[in-house]
Design a protein around this motif. Structure first.
Motif, PDB file in Angstrom:
ATOM      1  N   THR A  48       1.009  -1.211  -0.001  1.00 36.11           N
ATOM      2  CA  THR A  48       0.138   0.013   0.012  1.00 36.11           C
ATOM      3  C   THR A  48       0.627   1.228  -0.039  1.00 36.11           C
ATOM      4  O   THR A  48       2.106   1.162   0.419  1.00 36.11           O
ATOM      5  CB  THR A  48      -0.967   0.186   1.287  1.00 36.11           C
ATOM      6  N   GLY A  49       0.231   2.367  -0.289  1.00 35.19           N
ATOM      7  CA  GLY A  49       1.311   3.745  -0.697  1.00 35.19           C
ATOM      8  C   GLY A  49       0.980   4.118  -2.035  1.00 35.19           C
ATOM      9  O   GLY A  49       0.453   3.165  -2.610  1.00 35.19           O
ATOM     10  N   GLN A 267       5.259   2.211  14.101  1.00 33.73           N
ATOM     11  CA  GLN A 267       4.644   3.330  13.329  1.00 33.73           C
ATOM     12  C   GLN A 267       5.042   4.693  13.535  1.00 33.73           C
ATOM     13  O   GLN A 267       5.160   5.312  12.565  1.00 33.73           O
ATOM     14  CB  GLN A 267       3.127   3.260  13.742  1.00 33.73           C
ATOM     15  N   PHE A 279       4.110   0.769   2.147  1.00 31.94           N
ATOM     16  CA  PHE A 279       4.179  -0.208   3.334  1.00 31.94           C
ATOM     17  C   PHE A 279       3.841  -1.736   2.705  1.00 31.94           C
ATOM     18  O   PHE A 279       2.950  -1.840   1.835  1.00 31.94           O
ATOM     19  CB  PHE A 279       2.664  -0.029   4.148  1.00 31.94           C
ATOM     20  N   ASP A 477      -1.144  -1.562   7.581  1.00 35.60           N
ATOM     21  CA  ASP A 477      -0.747  -0.325   7.297  1.00 35.60           C
ATOM     22  C   ASP A 477      -1.491   0.720   8.173  1.00 35.60           C
ATOM     23  O   ASP A 477      -2.446   0.705   7.647  1.00 35.60           O
ATOM     24  CB  ASP A 477      -0.521  -0.058   5.747  1.00 35.60           C
ATOM     25  N   ARG A 479      -1.976   3.713   8.187  1.00 36.90           N
ATOM     26  CA  ARG A 479      -2.387   4.830   7.594  1.00 36.90           C
ATOM     27  C   ARG A 479      -3.696   4.534   6.766  1.00 36.90           C
ATOM     28  O   ARG A 479      -4.666   5.345   6.379  1.00 36.90           O
ATOM     29  CB  ARG A 479      -1.340   5.275   6.307  1.00 36.90           C
TER      30      ARG A 479
END
Ligand code: ADP
Ligand code: MG
Length: 535
Positions: A48-49, A267, A279, A477, A479
């Protein structure tokens, strides 16, 4: 495109100083036999990202240059492991990376290969001039281009050995510094040139303060086993190294963090050290896969030794390695003595043994000279002991993460392994989590354990659920969770201890819903039927 910093002439100044005719064969002698890649290949990976680079299927899919490709061949790596498939293109495209993957998944090469490839490609740049300038005044400070921080000496040495393999026939000179060994010798080695430095945090701070290392041109920073480093109390040293010295800022340097778990502290470190990172969550082998047969047996404290002898004599084969975990250093010494008197070739590794003794023990174990190693958890953490057939928890740990780490010593990179744990009244606190792990990995569960867990749960109903062992990944993740999405919102941690609240809201993806939460025996384990690859 590849500068002469990574030239293929084999006879550079950097190469000669460790030169001996056998260097190649010595370096690449350890084999990776018996790897069961078909199984390992199935591990799900989630990236992810923003603008995540596409993953590769083969080492050939990304241009890492002649030297790296040659050394991959010499290492007999035929295919990238899942974490390598993702991490290599991410690092090659100059992105920061936070990767959660358990030990044994091939993380070392996942960062070393692309970093070395980048260094060969871009050359030493300013770092070389700086070292030369500095040398004129007799100060001999070294300016590594890449720094790898690792929690323990053994782990640092292991990474260093891998770095030597992958820098073979190049002009990049890896060095390693760690505590508990002669610093003078390490300084002399540094002075012969250092482009890639592997270090434990404490010793590196020492080297920086002595003016032996300058991080001014450190373009690649790796924190390996970051969670372990924080557990060991290294955060101040890490921040000293990364934030309070001359290292290029985040966004200028490239930073990669690896961790088996992703708790809040990690984190925060990721937020502070990484810029727009990708991530990676790599599915867990070992405890979740059926690569490891897990057995739990009821053994009273007074029966443990004789039970162990029975197990050892049942193992039989001489070429298989057995790792026995005990709780204390004293316990390790006592058990080693006992086994020795019983005629077993064994050795031990724990915090009270000298660095030399630990290295010696490890190499005797690895080589099979002493096929039984008695170890405390701390001493054995992160070690790549690849062909352990049997892990025995002579003493069970009190927390389940430690259990998962330990049994991860067997069944590495797709090999089959066995883990046997001695359980008795003392181990009540791990009952519930242990049951969850066994169920998740589709292991046989002794009925007494089930009833114990049931009793235990009723005694402490407010305890909340185990954190992260209900899904296929070690971490999420943050986020992407509802809580993590809020500014500075570390508090929520996507469903930790929130069973019944449908934790991990905002993470709707099929099959990804229940990473931290599950609600009772067997209730949420059906996720393992999800076909991650969609075929
Ligand atoms: P981790 O850091 O995730 O614990 P390591 O990097 O120590 O894992 O790798 C575990 C073992 O697997 C090592 O012996 C390593 O040489 C081997 N290995 C890593 N990648 C590959 C690959 N692509 N093919 C074959 N063996 C590999
Ligand atoms: Mg590692």
């Amino acid at each position: 495109a590849y500068s002469n910093f990574g030239n293929n002439r084999g006879k550079s100044a950097f190469f000669n100083d460790r030169g001996n005719a056998n260097r190649g064969s010595e370096l690449f002698s350890a084999s990776n036999t018996g790897i069961n890649f078909e199984k390992y290949d199935d591990i799900p990976v989630e990236a992810t990202g923003q603008n995540c680079p596409h993953h590769i299927e083969n080492f050939q899919d990304v241009d890492m240059g002649e030297i790296v490709m040659g050394n991959i061949g010499l290492s007999r790596y035929t295919r990238p492991t899942p974490v390598q498939k993702y991490a290599i293109p991410i690092v090659k495209s100059k992105r920061d990376l936070m990767a959660c993957a358990q030990t044994g998944s091939g993380k070392t090469a996942a960062f070393l290969l692309p970093i070395l490839s980048q260094i060969y490609c871009e050359g030493p740049g300013e770092a070389l001039n700086a070292a030369k300038e500095n040398g004129k005044y007799g100060r001999r400070k070294q300016y590594p281009i890449s720094l790898v921080l690792a929690p323990t000496r053994e782990l640092a040495l292991q990474i260093y050995d891998e770095a030597r393999k992958f820098s073979y026939r190049s002009r990049v000179r890896p060095c390693v510094v760690y505590g508990g060994a002669d610093i003078g010798q390490q300084i002399r080695d540094l002075e012969r040139g250092c482009h890639l430095l592997v270090a434990t945090p404490g010793r590196l701070v020492d080297m920086i303060e002595r003016g032996k290392i300058g991080l001014d041109y450190c373009n690649y920073l790796v924190l390996d086993e970051a969670d372990r480093m924080l557990d060991m109390g290294f955060e101040p040293q890490i921040r000293r190294i990364v934030e309070q010295d001359t290292m290029p800022h985040k966004g200028i340097r490239q930073t990669m963090m690896f961790s088996a778990t992703f708790p809040k502290e990690i984190q925060i470190l990721a937020r502070d050290f990484l810029e727009e990172y990708i991530f990676l969550a790599v599915g867990r082998v070992g405890s979740t896969s059926e690569n490891i047969t897990q057995k739990v047996v009821w053994v009273e404290e007074s029966d443990k030794r004789s039970f162990l002898l029975d197990l050892l004599s049942a193992t039989g084969e001489t070429d298989s390695l057995t790792l026995v975990f005990v709780e204390t250093k004293k316990g390790a010494d006592a058990l080693e003595d006992f086994l020795y008197r019983e005629g077993y070739a064994c050795t031990s590794i724990h915090g009270d043994r000298s660095q030399r003794d630990r290295e010696e023990a490890l190499s005797q174990f690895r080589s099979g000279k002493c096929p039984i190693l008695v170890a405390t958890a701390v001493a054995a953490r992160g070690l790549d002991i690849s062909n352990v057939k049997h892990v025995i928890n002579f003493d069970l740990p009190s927390d389940i993460e430690e259990y998962v780490h330990r049994i991860g010593r067997t069944g590495r990179v797709g090999n089959l392994g066995l883990a046997t744990s001695f359980f008795n009244d003392k181990n009540g606190n791990i009952t519930k989590d242990l049951l969850d792990i066994l169920v998740e990995a589709k292991q046989e569960v002794p009925s007494w354990l089930e009833s114990l867990a049931y009793e235990h749960q009723h005694k402490s109903s407010n305890r909340g659920r185990s954190k992260r062992f209900s899904g296929g990944f070690g971490a999420r993740d943050y986020r992407q969770t509802a809580a993590g999405g809020n500014a500075g919102g570390f508090g929520g941690r996507g469903g930790r201890n929130q069973a019944g609240h449908g934790g991990n809201r905002g993470f709707g993806g099929g099959g990804f819903g229940n990473f931290y939460t599950s609600d009772g025996y067997g209730g949420n384990y059906s996720h393992s039927q999800v076909d991650w690859w969609g075929n």
